[in-house]
Design a protein around this motif. Structure first.
Motif, short mmCIF file in Angstrom:
data_model
loop_
_atom_site.label_atom_id
_atom_site.label_comp_id
_atom_site.label_asym_id
_atom_site.label_seq_id
_atom_site.Cartn_x
_atom_site.Cartn_y
_atom_site.Cartn_z
N THR A 57 -15.55 -38.17 36.17
CA THR A 57 -14.20 -37.58 36.02
C THR A 57 -13.58 -36.91 37.09
O THR A 57 -12.43 -36.54 37.02
CB THR A 57 -14.44 -36.48 34.80
OG1 THR A 57 -15.35 -35.62 35.27
CG2 THR A 57 -14.89 -36.81 33.53
N GLU A 76 -13.75 -45.99 27.69
CA GLU A 76 -14.13 -45.07 28.45
C GLU A 76 -13.67 -45.08 29.76
O GLU A 76 -13.51 -43.84 30.54
CB GLU A 76 -15.73 -45.34 28.74
CG GLU A 76 -16.62 -45.19 27.72
CD GLU A 76 -16.76 -46.24 26.63
OE1 GLU A 76 -17.59 -46.16 25.75
OE2 GLU A 76 -16.25 -47.33 26.91
N ASP A 79 -11.41 -41.75 30.26
CA ASP A 79 -12.26 -40.21 30.51
C ASP A 79 -12.06 -39.92 31.96
O ASP A 79 -12.41 -39.11 32.37
CB ASP A 79 -13.59 -40.61 30.29
CG ASP A 79 -13.78 -40.49 28.43
OD1 ASP A 79 -12.88 -40.42 27.78
OD2 ASP A 79 -15.14 -41.24 28.28
N GLU A 100 -6.79 -45.78 25.09
CA GLU A 100 -7.26 -44.54 25.99
C GLU A 100 -6.75 -44.62 27.34
O GLU A 100 -6.77 -43.38 27.89
CB GLU A 100 -8.73 -44.54 25.92
CG GLU A 100 -9.47 -44.47 24.39
CD GLU A 100 -9.33 -45.62 23.57
OE1 GLU A 100 -9.82 -45.60 22.45
OE2 GLU A 100 -8.79 -46.71 24.14
#
Length: 189
Positions: A57, A76, A79, A100
């Protein structure tokens, strides 16, 4: 790519570009939680992007262009909230763009050109308000351009060339917009 790289937990920048590296990206890269830049472009890396990369991250730069990566873009990746640049062009990535990706609000440059991505552009990309360059040309994208792209007022370059199935009104009225080889500007069937 050696799995032992995951033992270097204090690493903040991994630069292994232009080295003729073969093999796949090990999931152990996700143990490098302080990593800010992953630069492994211009190699011969195969396989898919590990979903575990979403654990990084703090990463601001993901540069895996000009490899032989396959598979889909994992949700993902959304993220990677600190990411400002994602360069995955000139690979063999397929499937749809995960909605996302719209969570990457710090992203200024997304380059996915010259893959085999398909499907429609997610409306969630309209949340990328820091975006300056969005390069999606030479894929197999289809459908109407989402009106939400009109929110990207920092955009200086939108390249959608050679996505024959893209259509509809162009919602972007600033910067350089490239739509040759699309049906943008025409009504969708």
């Amino acid at each position: 790519v050696p799995t032992e790289l995951g033992l270097l937990t204090s690493m903040t920048h991994l630069a292994l570009h232009d080295n003729h590296i073969t093999g796949t990206l090990p999931t152990e890269l996700s143990l490098l939680t302080l990593l800010r830049h992953l630069d492994m472009f211009d190699n011969q890396i195969t396989g898919t992007l590990p979903t575990e990369l979403g654990h990084l991250t703090l990463m601001t730069g993901l540069h895996l262009l000009r490899n032989q990566l396959t598979g889909t873009l994992a949700p993902e990746l959304g993220d990677l909230v600190s990411l400002t640049e994602m360069e995955l062009h000139y690979n063999q990535l397929s499937g749809t763009l995960p909605p996302e990706l719209g969570r990457l609000t710090s992203m200024t440059s997304l380059n996915l050109q010259s893959n085999i991505l398909n499907g429609t552009l997610p409306a969630d990309l309209g949340g990328l308000t820091s975006m300056r360059e969005l390069e999606l040309y030479n894929n197999q994208l289809t459908g109407m351009l989402p009106t939400q792209l009109g929110r990207l007022t920092s955009m200086t370059r939108l390249s959608l060339n050679n996505n024959l199935g893209l259509c509809g009104t162009n919602p972007v009225t600033w910067g350089d917009v490239y739509t040759t080889g699309t049906s943008v500007g025409s009504a969708c069937p």
